[in-house]
Scaffold this active site. Structure first.
Site, mmCIF file in Angstrom:
data_model
loop_
_atom_site.group_PDB
_atom_site.id
_atom_site.type_symbol
_atom_site.label_atom_id
_atom_site.label_comp_id
_atom_site.label_asym_id
_atom_site.label_seq_id
_atom_site.Cartn_x
_atom_site.Cartn_y
_atom_site.Cartn_z
ATOM 1 C CE LYS A 19 -3.227 -2.174 3.089
ATOM 2 N NZ LYS A 19 -3.498 -2.431 4.339
ATOM 3 C CG HIS A 161 -2.490 -1.295 16.534
ATOM 4 N ND1 HIS A 161 -3.445 -2.211 17.421
ATOM 5 C CD2 HIS A 161 -2.848 -1.565 15.237
ATOM 6 C CE1 HIS A 161 -4.188 -3.145 16.643
ATOM 7 N NE2 HIS A 161 -3.743 -2.857 15.335
ATOM 8 C CG LEU A 190 -11.545 -0.354 19.996
ATOM 9 C CD1 LEU A 190 -13.078 0.032 20.600
ATOM 10 C CD2 LEU A 190 -10.821 -1.434 20.940
ATOM 11 N N GLY A 191 -10.120 -2.088 15.723
ATOM 12 C CA GLY A 191 -10.216 -2.542 14.515
ATOM 13 C C GLY A 191 -10.348 -3.988 14.237
ATOM 14 N N GLY A 193 -7.636 -5.763 14.014
ATOM 15 C CA GLY A 193 -6.693 -6.005 15.068
ATOM 16 C C GLY A 193 -7.149 -4.900 16.127
ATOM 17 N NE ARG A 265 -18.374 -3.274 8.116
ATOM 18 C CZ ARG A 265 -17.325 -2.584 7.087
ATOM 19 N NH1 ARG A 265 -17.759 -1.522 6.580
ATOM 20 N NH2 ARG A 265 -16.366 -3.138 7.048
ATOM 21 C CG ASN A 315 -16.426 4.209 10.858
ATOM 22 O OD1 ASN A 315 -16.749 5.308 10.469
ATOM 23 N ND2 ASN A 315 -15.399 3.433 10.457
ATOM 24 C CD GLU A 364 -2.203 2.515 11.830
ATOM 25 O OE1 GLU A 364 -1.267 1.742 11.931
ATOM 26 O OE2 GLU A 364 -3.394 2.313 11.273
HETATM 27 P P1 AMP Z 1 -9.787 -1.377 10.671
HETATM 28 O O1 AMP Z 1 -9.135 -2.934 11.107
HETATM 29 O O2 AMP Z 1 -9.379 -0.551 11.601
HETATM 30 O O3 AMP Z 1 -9.761 -1.142 9.226
HETATM 31 O O4 AMP Z 1 -11.305 -1.833 11.130
HETATM 32 C C1 AMP Z 1 -12.096 -2.810 10.583
HETATM 33 C C2 AMP Z 1 -13.457 -3.142 11.394
HETATM 34 O O5 AMP Z 1 -13.958 -2.037 11.627
HETATM 35 C C3 AMP Z 1 -14.204 -4.348 10.707
HETATM 36 O O6 AMP Z 1 -14.565 -5.333 11.776
HETATM 37 C C4 AMP Z 1 -15.337 -3.525 10.422
HETATM 38 O O7 AMP Z 1 -16.555 -4.291 10.256
HETATM 39 C C5 AMP Z 1 -15.363 -2.536 11.403
HETATM 40 N N1 AMP Z 1 -16.260 -1.404 11.198
HETATM 41 C C6 AMP Z 1 -16.143 -0.403 10.062
HETATM 42 N N2 AMP Z 1 -17.237 0.382 10.181
HETATM 43 C C7 AMP Z 1 -18.134 -0.167 10.995
HETATM 44 C C8 AMP Z 1 -19.471 0.197 11.296
HETATM 45 N N3 AMP Z 1 -20.101 1.320 10.986
HETATM 46 N N4 AMP Z 1 -19.870 -0.508 12.577
HETATM 47 C C9 AMP Z 1 -19.273 -1.439 13.126
HETATM 48 N N5 AMP Z 1 -18.120 -1.918 12.689
HETATM 49 C C10 AMP Z 1 -17.440 -1.244 11.751
#
Ligand code: AMP
Length: 378
Positions: A19, A161, A190-191, A193, A265, A315, A364
């Site tokens: 990327k 992170h 919170l993602g 990971g 989601r 989100n 980042e």
């Molecule tokens: P990242 O690794 O930071 O890109 O985050 C990815 C995570 O964010 C995934 O589990 C997605 O389902 C979650 N995510 C993104 N948008 C939303 C939302 N509107 N509601 C719940 N989870 C979300």
């Protein structure tokens, strides 16, 4: 006199993808962004070929790049800050491949490729562990096992992170109008990971990930904290090899194992339809985040703010509500209307909340570009 660093290419060279983002750092604006996929599996044969593709995609924009910043997974105890990746530092980094056998060769391969293609352009390494290990005290970093494992193998907590936690720490300090060196925070990335960091006086004093990104919170496919004896029991009962167990814990656990999807989601949608596995998964995730927020609020001596970032943190109003609902003992109160926010900086706690909760989008790549400029200016 040193040349002014203006045009910075940020490269995140992973095991099968590369990327990139191109920044004008005079204005901190992004000029280009892209992704090369399937490196070594149907796409470009290696990182040099992937990078040649990037140069072709950028066209004229590839001209006049002053510096390149690279995301590197692991800096061990060697890299406590971002660093110019000259020959000596590349040699030091190659010794850390054992900490990330999948990612480190790809990260360093990206630097080698840039050195060949962008001749004479400096490469800066930005380590995901550096922000943590720079200031984390031994009482938080060491594991209670025979110290010979630390001395011989470097077994300790490093944390990950770091670039994201550093970015939101600086952004939160600016938002709170405090100098970074005086700000106390609990930062929640919170993602897919996830990790929390306890920030005291602008530096990390604890974080939830450990020797590897497996520890801590319930994540998309990782289990987070688990009794090590449970791992041994499974290995023994099912005759699993360490590599198989690694796959189970890192790739087949977390939300995926509990709710059938690693995507938050999907899990929220399932829970809304009454799926009990999904409901429990979200409660486990929120419980563990709240547990660590309570602990880290103590560790930092009282937080000036709790920061939420990452795909979920930025989100998901639902997950934030589930977490904040568990923080009553800290006097934290949610503003349900403000909590509807997605992807922008906003205070989501109510006026009377003892600790403000702030949603703060992470960046980042921009942090890597800023560090690149800083390393070359020093
Ligand atoms: P990242 O690794 O930071 O890109 O985050 C990815 C995570 O964010 C995934 O589990 C997605 O389902 C979650 N995510 C993104 N948008 C939303 C939302 N509107 N509601 C719940 N989870 C979300």
């Amino acid at each position: 006199m040193k040349k002014k660093v203006r045009k910075v290419l940020v490269v995140n060279s992973g095991s099968s993808s590369l990327k990139y983002q191109l920044f004008d750092m005079e204005t901190e604006t992004r000029l280009a962004k892209g992704l090369v996929e399937r490196i070594g599996c149907g796409g470009p044969k290696d990182h040099a070929e992937a990078l040649a593709k990037v140069v072709a995609e950028l066209g004229d924009a590839a001209k006049g790049i002053d510096a390149i910043g690279h995301r590197i997974l692991h800096g061990g105890e060697v890299f406590k800050d971002s660093a110019l990746m000259n020959k000596a530092n590349m040699a030091k980094a190659r010794k850390l491949v054992k900490f990330g056998p999948l990612h480190m060769p790809a990260n360093l391969g990206g630097i080698d490729a840039c050195a060949k293609i962008f001749k004479g352009v400096p490469n800066v390494g930005v380590f995901d562990t550096a922000f943590h290990i720079a200031t984390m005290p031994d009482c938080a970093a060491m594991y209670a096992i025979d110290p010979k494992y630390y001395k011989k193998m470097g077994i300790r907590k490093y944390g990950f992170h770091g670039t994201s936690h550093k970015f939101v720490t600086q952004a939160a300090a600016a938002f709170l109008k405090k100098p970074v060196s005086k700000v106390n925070l609990v930062t929640c990335h919170l993602g897919n990971g996830s990790s929390l960091a306890a920030i005291r006086n602008g530096g990390v004093v604890d974080t939830t990930m450990g020797l590897t990104p497996l520890a801590g919170l319930v994540m998309g496919t990782r289990c987070g904290d688990i009794d090590a004896a449970a791992v041994l029991s499974i290995m023994e009962a099912e005759k699993r090899t360490p590599a198989e167990m690694d796959t189970i814990l890192n790739k087949k656990s977390g939300l995926l194992a509990l709710a059938g999807s690693s995507d938050c989601r999907d899990v929220c949608a399932k829970a809304a339809k009454g799926d009990r596995g999904a409901e429990l998964a979200l409660e486990m995730l929120a419980y563990r985040v709240a547990l660590y927020i309570g602990a880290y609020n103590t560790v930092v001596g009282g937080a000036d703010a709790i920061v939420m970032t990452g795909g979920i943190g930025e989100n998901s109003s639902e997950v934030r509500e589930r977490i904040i609902g568990r923080l009553g003992a800290l006097g934290v109160k949610l503003d349900a209307k403000a909590n509807k926010v997605r992807g922008e900086t906003k205070v989501i706690s109510a006026k009377g909340s003892k600790i403000p909760v702030v949603v703060l989008p992470t960046n980042e790549e921009l942090m890597i570009a800023r560090d690149t400029v800083k390393v070359l200016a020093d």
